[in-house]
Scaffold this motif. Structure first.
Motif, short mmCIF file in Angstrom:
data_model
loop_
_atom_site.label_atom_id
_atom_site.label_comp_id
_atom_site.label_asym_id
_atom_site.label_seq_id
_atom_site.Cartn_x
_atom_site.Cartn_y
_atom_site.Cartn_z
N LEU A 132 0.85 -1.19 0.00
CA LEU A 132 0.00 0.00 0.00
C LEU A 132 0.88 1.24 0.00
N HIS A 133 0.69 2.07 -1.01
CA HIS A 133 1.47 3.30 -1.13
C HIS A 133 0.62 4.46 -0.58
N VAL A 134 0.78 4.71 0.70
CA VAL A 134 -0.04 5.72 1.37
C VAL A 134 0.81 6.94 1.70
N PRO A 135 0.19 8.14 1.77
CA PRO A 135 0.93 9.36 2.10
C PRO A 135 1.40 9.35 3.56
N ASP A 136 2.33 10.22 3.86
CA ASP A 136 2.90 10.26 5.21
C ASP A 136 1.87 10.62 6.27
N ASP A 137 0.80 11.34 5.88
CA ASP A 137 -0.21 11.72 6.86
C ASP A 137 -1.41 10.75 6.88
N SER A 138 -1.25 9.57 6.29
CA SER A 138 -2.33 8.60 6.25
C SER A 138 -2.63 8.06 7.64
N ALA A 139 -3.92 7.92 7.94
CA ALA A 139 -4.33 7.34 9.22
C ALA A 139 -3.92 5.87 9.30
N LEU A 140 -3.85 5.19 8.16
CA LEU A 140 -3.41 3.80 8.15
C LEU A 140 -1.95 3.69 8.58
N LEU A 141 -1.13 4.58 8.08
CA LEU A 141 0.28 4.58 8.44
C LEU A 141 0.46 4.89 9.92
N ALA A 142 -0.31 5.85 10.41
CA ALA A 142 -0.24 6.20 11.83
C ALA A 142 -0.66 5.02 12.70
N ALA A 143 -1.69 4.28 12.26
CA ALA A 143 -2.15 3.13 13.03
C ALA A 143 -1.09 2.05 13.08
N ALA A 144 -0.39 1.85 11.98
CA ALA A 144 0.66 0.83 11.94
C ALA A 144 1.84 1.23 12.83
N ILE A 145 2.19 2.49 12.81
CA ILE A 145 3.32 2.96 13.61
C ILE A 145 3.00 2.89 15.10
N CYS A 146 1.76 3.19 15.44
CA CYS A 146 1.37 3.26 16.86
C CYS A 146 0.89 1.92 17.43
N ALA A 147 0.74 0.91 16.59
CA ALA A 147 0.28 -0.39 17.08
C ALA A 147 1.29 -0.94 18.09
N PRO A 148 0.82 -1.63 19.15
CA PRO A 148 1.71 -2.13 20.20
C PRO A 148 2.90 -2.92 19.67
N ARG A 149 2.66 -3.81 18.71
CA ARG A 149 3.76 -4.60 18.16
C ARG A 149 4.18 -4.12 16.77
N GLY A 150 3.61 -3.01 16.35
CA GLY A 150 3.97 -2.48 15.04
C GLY A 150 3.39 -3.23 13.88
N GLU A 151 2.49 -4.20 14.14
CA GLU A 151 1.87 -4.99 13.08
C GLU A 151 0.38 -5.13 13.36
N PRO A 152 -0.40 -4.10 13.09
CA PRO A 152 -1.85 -4.19 13.35
C PRO A 152 -2.53 -5.14 12.37
N SER A 153 -3.57 -5.82 12.86
CA SER A 153 -4.35 -6.67 11.97
C SER A 153 -5.15 -5.77 11.03
N ALA A 154 -5.43 -6.27 9.86
CA ALA A 154 -6.15 -5.47 8.86
C ALA A 154 -6.91 -6.39 7.93
N VAL A 155 -7.92 -5.81 7.26
CA VAL A 155 -8.69 -6.52 6.24
C VAL A 155 -8.70 -5.66 4.98
N LEU A 156 -8.34 -6.26 3.86
CA LEU A 156 -8.38 -5.59 2.56
C LEU A 156 -9.52 -6.20 1.75
#
Length: 246
Positions: free
Chosen positions: A56-80
Motif C-alpha cells: 500500500l502506497h499511502v501518504p505520510d499523513d495517512s491514518a493507516l500509516l499512523a495506526a501501523a506505527i502506533c500499534a503495540p507490536r507495530g503490526e496491526p491486523s487489517a482486512v483488505l
C-alpha cells in the motif's frame, strides 16, 4: 464442466479459485482497508508482488500509516477488500469480492506491506477460503489486465457478435430474456449475462483450448462465432447459477 484432455494437454473450462482470486487482485484499481477502527478507500495506491503480497502506497499523513506505527507490536491486523466489477453496464455488476485478512507492517522508505493470513473469494454461488500456498503460487489470468477493454469493445462495437453468440445458449436459458451482454472473459472462456425483467442468469461458453494472449483470444472467439453460425451448441456450454436466477 470439469477438467479434460485436449491435444494431450490438461484443459479446464473454468479458472481455478486461486487463479480467479489473483486475477481480481491484479485487475483491481482500488481497495478498502480496515484496521484499528479505521477504514480508508484507496484508489490507484497499491501494487502486488509476484507471490500475491499487497504493498500500500499511502501518504505520510495517512491514518493507516499512523495506526501501523502506533500499534503495540507495530503490526496491526487489517482486512483488505477488492471488488471485481463488470466493465459492461449491467443490473448487478459485482462479479466477486476478494477479502484478505492479515497484518500490516511499515516498510523502509515509506508505505505499508500487507501479509495475508486468510484469503476468501466471495462469488454469487458462495464463498471459498483459498489455501495460502495456492494463492501465492497462482498467477493471474493472462487476459485480466485487458479484460475491461475487450468486453466493452465487444459490447459497444460488436453487438451483432453478441447476438450471434447467444445462439449457442440453450433456448430454455433464454426464456424471458430482454438483453444479453458479455459479463466476463478469461483464458478459458466467455461468460454471457442473460437479463430478464426481474432476474438474470449467466451462461459460460468455454473455449476449445485456453487463450494465453489477445491474439489467441481472437482466434477462440472466431471459433465460437463459427459454431454459432453453423447452428450447433458446443459441449463446452455451461450454465452458471446466480442469486438472481429465476
Amino acid at each position: 464442466m470439469g477438467d479434460g484432455k485436449r491435444d494431450g494437454q490438461t484443459w479446464a473450462a473454468t479458472p481455478a479459485t486461486a487463479e480467479r482470486a489473483r486475477s481480481v487482485l491484479a485487475a483491481a484499481w482500488s481497495c478498502s482497508v480496515t484496521t484499528e477502527g479505521i477504514r480508508e478507500e484507496l484508489v490507484g495506491a497499491h501494487t502486488v508482488t509476484e507471490d500475491g503480497r499487497v504493498i500500500l502506497h499511502v501518504p505520510d499523513d495517512s491514518a493507516l500509516l499512523a495506526a501501523a506505527i502506533c500499534a503495540p507490536r507495530g503490526e496491526p491486523s487489517a482486512v483488505l477488500e477488492f471488488a471485481d466489477v463488470a466493465p459492461v453496464p449491467l443490473r448487478d455488476r459485482i462479479r466477486a469480492r476478494l477479502w484478505l485478512a492479515g497484518w500490516l507492517t511499515v516498510q523502509e522508505g515509506g508505505g505499508l506491506a500487507f501479509q495475508a493470513t486468510r484469503v476468501v473469494l466471495h462469488r454469487p454461488a458462495g464463498a471459498e477460503v483459498i489455501d495460502l500456498a495456492e494463492f501465492a503460487a497462482a498467477r493471474p489470468d493472462p487476459l485480466a489486465a485487458a479484460e475491461a477493454r475487450l468486453l466493452t469493445h465487444l459490447a459497444d462495437a460488436h453487438p451483432d457478435a453478441v447476438e450471434r453468440l447467444s445462439r449457442l445458449v440453450e433456448p430454455g436459458s433464454l426464456h424471458g430474456a430482454v438483453r444479453v451482454q458479455p459479463l466476463a472473459v478469461d483464458r478459458h472462456g466467455l461468460t454471457l449475462r442473460i437479463e430478464r425483467r426481474r432476474a438474470h442468469g449467466d451462461v459460460r461458453l468455454a473455449f476449445h483450448r485456453p487463450a494465453d494472449d489477445v491474439a489467441q483470444l481472437t482466434e477462440r472467439m472466431h471459433v465460437l462465432l463459427s459454431q454459432a453460425s453453423a447452428g450447433h451448441c458446443p459441449r463446452a456450454l455451461q450454465r452458471q447459477r446466480t442469486d438472481g436466477d429465476g
